[in-house]
Design a protein around this motif. Structure first.
Motif, PDB file in Angstrom:
ATOM      1  N   ILE A 145       0.805  -1.209   0.000  1.00 30.88           N
ATOM      2  CA  ILE A 145       0.000   0.000   0.000  1.00 30.88           C
ATOM      3  C   ILE A 145       0.843   1.266   0.000  1.00 30.88           C
ATOM      4  CG2 ILE A 145      -0.168  -0.040   2.525  1.00 30.88           C
ATOM      5  CD1 ILE A 145      -2.806   1.279   0.006  1.00 30.88           C
ATOM      6  N   VAL A 146       1.974   1.280   0.694  1.00 34.44           N
ATOM      7  CA  VAL A 146       2.807   2.480   0.751  1.00 34.44           C
ATOM      8  C   VAL A 146       3.391   2.792  -0.620  1.00 34.44           C
ATOM      9  CG1 VAL A 146       4.843   3.548   1.788  1.00 34.44           C
ATOM     10  CG2 VAL A 146       3.331   2.124   3.192  1.00 34.44           C
ATOM     11  N   ARG A 147       3.863   1.767  -1.331  1.00 34.75           N
ATOM     12  CA  ARG A 147       4.407   1.987  -2.674  1.00 34.75           C
ATOM     13  C   ARG A 147       3.330   2.503  -3.625  1.00 34.75           C
ATOM     14  NH1 ARG A 147       6.533  -3.630  -3.941  1.00 34.75           N
ATOM     15  NH2 ARG A 147       5.540  -4.177  -1.976  1.00 34.75           N
ATOM     16  N   VAL A 148       2.145   1.939  -3.505  1.00 41.19           N
ATOM     17  CA  VAL A 148       1.038   2.378  -4.369  1.00 41.19           C
ATOM     18  C   VAL A 148       0.689   3.832  -4.095  1.00 41.19           C
ATOM     19  CG1 VAL A 148      -1.406   2.051  -4.887  1.00 41.19           C
ATOM     20  CG2 VAL A 148       0.081   0.061  -4.637  1.00 41.19           C
ATOM     21  N   ARG A 149       0.552   4.172  -2.819  1.00 42.46           N
ATOM     22  CA  ARG A 149       0.199   5.549  -2.460  1.00 42.46           C
ATOM     23  C   ARG A 149       1.329   6.525  -2.787  1.00 42.46           C
ATOM     24  NH1 ARG A 149      -5.129   6.229  -2.319  1.00 42.46           N
ATOM     25  NH2 ARG A 149      -6.178   4.891  -0.815  1.00 42.46           N
ATOM     26  N   ALA A 150       2.566   6.082  -2.650  1.00 42.31           N
ATOM     27  CA  ALA A 150       3.696   6.953  -2.990  1.00 42.31           C
ATOM     28  C   ALA A 150       3.692   7.257  -4.485  1.00 42.31           C
ATOM     29  CB  ALA A 150       5.016   6.298  -2.589  1.00 42.31           C
ATOM     30  N   HIS A 151       3.353   6.258  -5.286  1.00 45.78           N
ATOM     31  CA  HIS A 151       3.252   6.477  -6.735  1.00 45.78           C
ATOM     32  C   HIS A 151       2.156   7.502  -7.044  1.00 45.78           C
ATOM     33  CE1 HIS A 151       2.975   5.705 -11.019  1.00 45.78           C
ATOM     34  NE2 HIS A 151       1.675   5.525 -10.858  1.00 45.78           N
ATOM     35  N   GLU A 152       1.025   7.374  -6.377  1.00 46.38           N
ATOM     36  CA  GLU A 152      -0.067   8.328  -6.578  1.00 46.38           C
ATOM     37  C   GLU A 152       0.340   9.721  -6.114  1.00 46.38           C
ATOM     38  OE1 GLU A 152      -4.730   9.097  -5.228  1.00 46.38           O
ATOM     39  OE2 GLU A 152      -3.718   7.211  -4.702  1.00 46.38           O
TER      40      GLU A 152
END
Length: 450
Positions: A69-76
């Motif tokens: 989730i952190v990688r996904v949100r960081a990408h966003e």
């Protein structure tokens, strides 16, 4: 250039209070947390598990290897920062970036890019693969190696990314200019262009929302032999994969060159009517974005899932054959001499049909919104050439005149809602002979959404 801590905090507050972050409390909290830790010199707190626990509500013992989730949100978050500094924050002398592979924000002087410089012509960039439903580079001949396929994939994504950047710069320049009352024409377009588009710009400085397709999303589905919907897209389920290479490819922000061409033409057209464009990548919007105003959606639901919002009311629906995977248009209520299915070949790479001349199809729809919703245009094609054709048919005066004549429009009046099935001759590098082969006029009281 070393920016004092207080000035950094003031910049962060402006970004956090912007439209790019106003509708997402999670993104705002993520930005405030990592910038506060960085400015306070607490780099040790900028770790994936720490961020997941303190910002995203994960338990202290959760495993980032199982939950990305952190990688996904960081990408966003990176995408939203880019959006802010390319629009609301265009005048900011310092920009905030988050380098890939890190959660440590950087405050750096803006790199000056002269918007007056001529844009790279689309024809100057070689496109190995293109189109929202076109082949992906991993569909290789049996003798091709895995490494070669991956090389081609990276090459294609890089080239498409260049095109997306070119279009974004063009759109930002157009929006920046039009907001200051400088138009590319002293007189509004007339004839078919006025009949179709003037109703989108009834008030001064009207906004036209243009939503680009997300080709990476279509590519992910092709690579995994899956068909995902809007719910999967909104929840980023396609990014929840254990393979980092696949995650990186799926996370890329890539669109179709045909979408870019249509977007640039629409931006110019908008300025001629005294309006401005709000250019958005499909991944950057939410349902609220569609609730009011006028919208143009480019691409079919496989690459632009937001089309699903409107599809239930359509007669001509773009999809895929469940057995062959071929892109198709379904005609739900065929009339005399109309087929129920219109399709193109499924295997582009192995059969090399992209290098041949064959018949392809697209859909153009003008829809009336319910309530506070405005007008919506859908422009979908089964391959790049068809998508380019439908884009040209709504932005080129001669082609739009032919389209409106084919559906029985009365010149000098506002175009009423309709759906049109378009047939084109697809050929290497272009198309020929676009024509309306079927259409439906929608009832005056018929509207979409609520």
């Amino acid at each position: 250039m070393s920016l004092p801590a207080e000035q950094k905090r003031e910049l962060v507050r402006r970004v956090a209070d912007s439209k790019a972050f106003g509708r997402s409390s999670a993104m705002r909290a993520f930005l405030l947390y990592i910038t506060d830790q960085a400015i306070s010199g607490k780099a040790e707190k900028l770790k994936e598990q720490t961020i997941g626990t303190h910002v995203l509500g994960r338990k202290p013992d959760y495993d980032p290897a199982d939950d990305n989730i952190v990688r996904v949100r960081a990408h966003e978050l990176r995408g939203r920062l880019e959006k802010y500094f390319a629009s609301e924050g265009l005048a900011e002398p310092v920009v905030i970036t988050i380098p890939k592979g890190s959660y440590m924000p950087e405050f750096a002087p803006r790199k000056v890019v002269p918007v007056e410089a001529p844009l790279t012509p689309l024809s100057a960039v070689e496109i190995t693969v293109s189109g929202p439903t076109a082949p992906h580079p991993m569909e290789t001949a049996p003798a091709a190696t895995k490494n070669e396929a991956q090389r081609r994939l990276r090459k294609w994504l890089f080239q498409a990314s260049i095109l997306l950047l070119t279009a974004a710069v063009s759109a930002v320049a157009t929006r920046y200019t039009v907001r200051r009352g400088i138009h590319t024409s002293e007189v509004e377009p007339d004839g078919a262009m006025h009949d179709f588009w003037a109703q989108f710009f009834v008030r001064p400085n009207e906004e036209l929302k243009i939503i680009y397709s997300d080709t990476s999303f279509a590519l992910w589905q092709d690579l995994n032999n899956k068909t995902l919907g809007l719910g999967d897209y909104i929840n980023y389920r396609y990014l929840n994969v254990p393979d980092n290479n696949l995650f990186n490819e799926a996370a890329r922000r890539v669109t179709s060159p045909a979408d870019i061409s249509a977007g640039v033409q629409l931006a110019t057209l908008t300025s001629e009517f005294g309006g401005y464009v709000a250019l958005q990548f499909a991944r950057d919007i939410d349902a609220e974005f569609l609730h009011d105003g006028n919208v143009v959606l480019l691409g079919s639901h496989r690459s632009n899932p937001w089309v699903e919002v409107y599809e239930p009311s359509l007669n001509f629906q773009v999809g895929q054959d469940p057995h062959s995977g071929a892109p198709v248009i379904r005609n739900l209520s065929p009339r005399a001499r109309e087929a129920s299915i219109y399709a193109i070949p499924a295997m582009f790479d192995t059969q090399r049909t992209e290098e041949k001349v064959y018949t392809s199809y697209g859909v153009i729809a003008l829809l009336k919104g319910c309530g506070s919703r405005g007008l919506t245009v859908l422009a979908e094609g089964l391959n790049t050439q068809a998508t380019q054709a439908v884009g040209d048919m709504i932005t080129n005066p001669q082609r739009l005149t032919a389209l409106l004549h084919a559906i029985g429009h009365k010149p000098g009046t506002s175009v009423t809602p309709f759906e049109a099935l378009i047939q084109v001759t697809s050929m290497p590098g272009g198309y020929d002979n676009p024509q309306v082969i079927a259409f439906r006029l929608r009832q005056p009281e018929s509207c979409v959404g609520s």
